[in-house]
Design a protein around this motif. Structure first.
Motif, PDB file in Angstrom:
ATOM      1  N   LEU A  41       0.820  -1.206   0.000  1.00 12.33           N
ATOM      2  CA  LEU A  41       0.000   0.000   0.000  1.00 12.33           C
ATOM      3  C   LEU A  41       0.859   1.263   0.000  1.00 12.33           C
ATOM      4  N   LEU A  42       2.083   1.166   0.518  1.00 13.15           N
ATOM      5  CA  LEU A  42       2.981   2.332   0.537  1.00 13.15           C
ATOM      6  C   LEU A  42       3.298   2.819  -0.875  1.00 13.15           C
ATOM      7  N   PRO A  43       3.892   2.003  -1.762  1.00 11.95           N
ATOM      8  CA  PRO A  43       4.153   2.507  -3.114  1.00 11.95           C
ATOM      9  C   PRO A  43       2.885   2.692  -3.938  1.00 11.95           C
ATOM     10  N   LEU A  44       1.838   1.916  -3.659  1.00 11.58           N
ATOM     11  CA  LEU A  44       0.594   2.100  -4.410  1.00 11.58           C
ATOM     12  C   LEU A  44       0.045   3.507  -4.189  1.00 11.58           C
ATOM     13  N   GLU A  45      -0.024   3.921  -2.931  1.00 13.54           N
ATOM     14  CA  GLU A  45      -0.521   5.264  -2.646  1.00 13.54           C
ATOM     15  C   GLU A  45       0.501   6.320  -3.040  1.00 13.54           C
ATOM     16  N   GLY A  46       1.772   6.058  -2.755  1.00 18.27           N
ATOM     17  CA  GLY A  46       2.800   7.037  -3.093  1.00 18.27           C
ATOM     18  C   GLY A  46       2.853   7.340  -4.577  1.00 18.27           C
ATOM     19  N   ALA A  47       2.688   6.316  -5.409  1.00  9.70           N
ATOM     20  CA  ALA A  47       2.747   6.523  -6.859  1.00  9.70           C
ATOM     21  C   ALA A  47       1.585   7.372  -7.352  1.00  9.70           C
ATOM     22  N   ILE A  48       0.390   7.118  -6.835  1.00  9.75           N
ATOM     23  CA  ILE A  48      -0.759   7.919  -7.260  1.00  9.75           C
ATOM     24  C   ILE A  48      -0.614   9.364  -6.807  1.00  9.75           C
ATOM     25  N   ARG A  49      -0.237   9.564  -5.564  1.00 10.55           N
ATOM     26  CA  ARG A  49      -0.128  10.938  -5.066  1.00 10.55           C
ATOM     27  C   ARG A  49       1.057  11.684  -5.696  1.00 10.55           C
ATOM     28  N   SER A  50       2.042  10.937  -6.182  1.00  7.20           N
ATOM     29  CA  SER A  50       3.189  11.568  -6.835  1.00  7.20           C
ATOM     30  C   SER A  50       2.892  11.939  -8.278  1.00  7.20           C
ATOM     31  N   ALA A  51       2.128  11.093  -8.979  1.00  2.00           N
ATOM     32  CA  ALA A  51       1.954  11.280 -10.418  1.00  2.00           C
ATOM     33  C   ALA A  51       0.631  11.939 -10.796  1.00  2.00           C
ATOM     34  N   ALA A  52      -0.315  12.027  -9.873  1.00  2.00           N
ATOM     35  CA  ALA A  52      -1.630  12.586 -10.188  1.00  2.00           C
ATOM     36  C   ALA A  52      -1.876  13.845  -9.373  1.00  2.00           C
ATOM     37  N   GLY A  53      -2.634  14.774  -9.969  1.00  2.00           N
ATOM     38  CA  GLY A  53      -2.934  16.026  -9.286  1.00  2.00           C
ATOM     39  C   GLY A  53      -4.142  16.686  -9.895  1.00  2.00           C
ATOM     40  N   PRO A  54      -4.371  17.968  -9.584  1.00  2.00           N
ATOM     41  CA  PRO A  54      -5.564  18.660 -10.082  1.00  2.00           C
ATOM     42  C   PRO A  54      -5.704  18.681 -11.604  1.00  2.00           C
ATOM     43  N   GLY A  55      -4.601  18.586 -12.351  1.00  2.00           N
ATOM     44  CA  GLY A  55      -4.719  18.594 -13.808  1.00  2.00           C
ATOM     45  C   GLY A  55      -4.896  17.223 -14.429  1.00  2.00           C
ATOM     46  N   THR A  56      -4.873  16.181 -13.617  1.00  2.00           N
ATOM     47  CA  THR A  56      -4.938  14.801 -14.122  1.00  2.00           C
ATOM     48  C   THR A  56      -6.377  14.408 -14.422  1.00  2.00           C
ATOM     49  N   VAL A  57      -6.556  13.728 -15.551  1.00  2.00           N
ATOM     50  CA  VAL A  57      -7.846  13.123 -15.878  1.00  2.00           C
ATOM     51  C   VAL A  57      -7.610  11.616 -15.939  1.00  2.00           C
ATOM     52  N   ALA A  58      -8.184  10.897 -15.019  1.00  2.00           N
ATOM     53  CA  ALA A  58      -7.856   9.481 -14.845  1.00  2.00           C
ATOM     54  C   ALA A  58      -9.008   8.565 -15.241  1.00  2.00           C
ATOM     55  N   LEU A  59      -8.630   7.455 -15.844  1.00  2.00           N
ATOM     56  CA  LEU A  59      -9.548   6.329 -16.027  1.00  2.00           C
ATOM     57  C   LEU A  59      -9.175   5.308 -14.958  1.00  2.00           C
ATOM     58  N   ASN A  60     -10.080   5.063 -14.030  1.00  2.00           N
ATOM     59  CA  ASN A  60      -9.827   4.130 -12.931  1.00  2.00           C
ATOM     60  C   ASN A  60     -10.673   2.879 -13.160  1.00  2.00           C
ATOM     61  N   VAL A  61     -10.009   1.777 -13.435  1.00  2.00           N
ATOM     62  CA  VAL A  61     -10.715   0.524 -13.729  1.00  2.00           C
ATOM     63  C   VAL A  61     -10.993  -0.205 -12.422  1.00  2.00           C
ATOM     64  N   ILE A  62     -12.250  -0.569 -12.215  1.00  2.00           N
ATOM     65  CA  ILE A  62     -12.654  -1.232 -10.978  1.00  2.00           C
ATOM     66  C   ILE A  62     -13.125  -2.639 -11.292  1.00  2.00           C
ATOM     67  N   THR A  63     -12.318  -3.631 -10.904  1.00  2.00           N
ATOM     68  CA  THR A  63     -12.719  -5.031 -11.017  1.00  2.00           C
ATOM     69  C   THR A  63     -12.677  -5.717  -9.657  1.00  2.00           C
ATOM     70  N   GLY A  64     -12.564  -4.902  -8.582  1.00  2.00           N
ATOM     71  CA  GLY A  64     -12.494  -5.423  -7.229  1.00  2.00           C
ATOM     72  C   GLY A  64     -12.263  -4.283  -6.261  1.00  2.00           C
ATOM     73  N   PRO A  65     -12.074  -4.589  -4.989  1.00  2.00           N
ATOM     74  CA  PRO A  65     -11.995  -3.538  -3.966  1.00  2.00           C
ATOM     75  C   PRO A  65     -10.804  -2.599  -4.098  1.00  2.00           C
ATOM     76  N   TYR A  66      -9.664  -3.079  -4.635  1.00  3.49           N
ATOM     77  CA  TYR A  66      -8.507  -2.186  -4.725  1.00  3.49           C
ATOM     78  C   TYR A  66      -8.725  -1.095  -5.771  1.00  3.49           C
ATOM     79  N   GLY A  67      -9.420  -1.415  -6.842  1.00  2.00           N
ATOM     80  CA  GLY A  67      -9.746  -0.388  -7.821  1.00  2.00           C
ATOM     81  C   GLY A  67     -10.563   0.737  -7.198  1.00  2.00           C
ATOM     82  N   GLN A  68     -11.450   0.391  -6.287  1.00  2.46           N
ATOM     83  CA  GLN A  68     -12.230   1.412  -5.590  1.00  2.46           C
ATOM     84  C   GLN A  68     -11.319   2.305  -4.738  1.00  2.46           C
ATOM     85  N   THR A  69     -10.343   1.700  -4.089  1.00  2.00           N
ATOM     86  CA  THR A  69      -9.402   2.461  -3.268  1.00  2.00           C
ATOM     87  C   THR A  69      -8.592   3.432  -4.116  1.00  2.00           C
ATOM     88  N   PHE A  70      -8.146   2.979  -5.286  1.00  3.42           N
ATOM     89  CA  PHE A  70      -7.337   3.848  -6.143  1.00  3.42           C
ATOM     90  C   PHE A  70      -8.142   5.065  -6.590  1.00  3.42           C
TER      91      PHE A  70
END
Length: 366
Positions: A41-70
Motif C-alpha cells: 500500500l505504501l508505493p501504491l498510494e505514493g505513486a498515485i499521489r506523486s503522479a496525479a494532481g488537479p490537472g490529471t484526468v484518470a480512467l480508474n478501472v474497478i474489477t475489485g476492492p482495490y480499484g475502488q481504493t485507487f
C-alpha cells in the motif's frame, strides 16, 4: 540471549541495490526499480499521489476492492476520475477501455489492478496496455497479487508505474514491496507541485537521494529482516525458474476450479470464465441459504492452516476464497481445502462427492 535473526551485520547499500536488480530481472524491466520499506500500500498510494494532481484526468478501472481504493486516492489528489466498473465475476477488456477513451479523450492516466486476489479475477494487461499506449496515457498497475503467479512485464506492456509485493505468489514477506518507474512517470512526478516531498510516500525523495546518487548510501536504515526474506524468495524463484513457479500456480487454479465443480454441494466458480480467473486465488460462490463465512469457519476447524477465507465486506456471505499462492500452490493444499469444504457442506445435508473432487484435482494437476 542470542537468536539468528538478531545482531545481524548491517545491510549494505551494495546488497540493497543487488536485491533491487534481482527484482528488475524478475520483471524483465530496464526501468528504475525501488524497493520500498513497507507493505505494498505504501508505493501504491505514493505513486498515485506523486503522479496525479488537479490537472490529471484518470480512467480508474474497478474489477475489485482495490480499484475502488485507487479511485479514492486519485480524487483526494485532485484528479478528475472516470470509473470503469465491471462485475467482479469477470474481467475488463481492452475494448471497454478504448470506449472510455473515445468518450473521454482527455484521459491521461489509467489505473488498473492486474489480478484481484479478493475477487479471483485477472485482467488482460498486455491488450489493455496496447490501448493505453494508443491514448498516450500514463499507465499505473497493481501487480501485487499477480507477480509470481503469471507474467508481469512492465516494459513489454508499456506500464509506467508497476507495484509488486512479495507476500502472495512470490512466497515472501509482507513488509517490503517494490515499484518500477518509467522515465515518463518520473517526469510527471517532477512536474507535479503536489507530489509528496520529505515524506514516507515520496518516490522523488528516494530517486534523488538513492537512485540518482548512485545507490551508494541508503537514505535511512533498511528493514533488514524483510530485505533478507525478499532476497531469499527471489533466490528460490530463480532456482526453480519463474516459468515453473507460474505453471504451479496455474495448475493450482485449474485444479481448484475443476475440483469444486466435481465436489458439488452447490459450490460454483465465482468468476464465470476460466480465461478471467486469476492463478493466484480461486473464488467460489456458495449455495443459497449458506453463509460463506460460516462455511469457512467450519472447514477451518479441521485444519486452521488451510488457505481458506470468506470474501471481504459485502462478499462475506456469498464468496469463499481458496488462496493457493506461494507454498499453498500445491496439490495437498487444494485437496485439503476441497475436502474440508465438502465435509462442511455435507454437515448441512447438501449432496457432495469428495471422491469425484479428488479425481478432478488429480487429473487436472497432471
Amino acid at each position: 540471549m542470542t537468536h539468528p535473526f538478531l545482531d545481524l551485520p548491517p545491510l549494505s547499500a551494495e546488497r540493497f541495490a543487488a536485491i533491487e536488480d534481482r527484482v528488475a530481472r524478475l520483471l524483465d524491466t530496464r526501468q528504475d526499480v525501488l524497493i520500498t520499506q513497507g507493505e505494498a500500500l505504501l508505493p501504491l498510494e505514493g505513486a498515485i499521489r506523486s503522479a496525479a494532481g488537479p490537472g490529471t484526468v484518470a480512467l480508474n478501472v474497478i474489477t475489485g476492492p482495490y480499484g475502488q481504493t485507487f479511485g479514492n486516492w486519485l480524487r483526494d489528489a485532485g484528479a478528475t476520475v472516470h470509473d470503469l466498473s465491471v462485475p467482479f465475476h469477470t474481467a475488463v477488456t481492452a475494448g471497454q477501455v478504448r470506449e472510455a477513451f473515445a468518450e473521454h479523450p482527455e484521459i491521461d492516466f489509467v489505473s488498473l489492478v492486474h489480478a484481484e486476489a479478493a475477487t479471483g479475477n485477472t485482467n488482460p494487461v498486455a491488450e489493455i496496455g496496447e490501448a493505453v499506449r494508443e491514448q498516450g496515457a500514463l499507465f499505473y498497475l497493481d501487480a501485487v497479487a499477480s507477480v509470481g503467479a503469471e507474467p508481469v512485464l512492465p516494459d513489454a506492456w508499456g506500464v509506467d508505474l508497476c507495484v509488486i509485493g512479495a507476500q502472495k505468489a512470490m512466497g515472501g514477506p509482507a513488509g517490503v514491496s517494490a515499484i518500477s518507474v518509467s522515465e515518463r512517470a518520473w517526469a510527471r512526478m517532477a512536474a507535479n507541485p503536489g507530489a509528496p516531498r520529505r515524506s514516507y510516500l515520496s518516490l522523488l525523495d528516494w530517486k534523488e537521494r538513492w537512485t540518482d546518487a548512485g545507490r551508494t548510501a541508503l537514505p535511512h536504515a533498511p528493514a533488514q529482516l524483510e530485505m533478507l526474506a525478499l532476497e531469499a524468495c527471489l533466490e528460490r524463484i530463480e532456482a526453480t525458474g519463474p516459468e515453473a513457479v507460474m505453471a504451479r500456480h496455474r495448475r493450482a487454479a485449474l485444479a481448484t476450479r475443476a475440483g469444486a465443480v466435481a465436489l458439488g454441494g452447490g459450490l460454483a466458480p465465482y468468476v464465470y470464465a476460466e480465461r478471467d480467473a486469476a492463478p493466484v486465488a480461486t473464488t467460489l460462490r456458495v449455495p443459497s441459504g449458506v453463509a460463506a463465512s460460516e462455511l469457512v469457519a467450519r472447514a477451518l476447524e479441521s485444519d486452521p492452516a488451510l488457505p481458506l477465507a470468506a470474501g471481504g465486506g459485502a462478499l462475506t456471505k456469498e464468496m469463499i476464497r481458496v488462496n493457493h499462492y506461494g507454498p499453498d500452490a500445491a496439490p495437498d493444499a487444494v485437496q485439503g481445502s476441497l475436502a474440508a469444504l465438502g465435509a462442511a457442506l455435507a454437515e448441512r445435508g447438501l449432496p457432495v462427492d469428495p471422491a469425484a473432487a479428488r479425481r478432478a484435482v488429480e487429473h487436472t494437476w497432471r
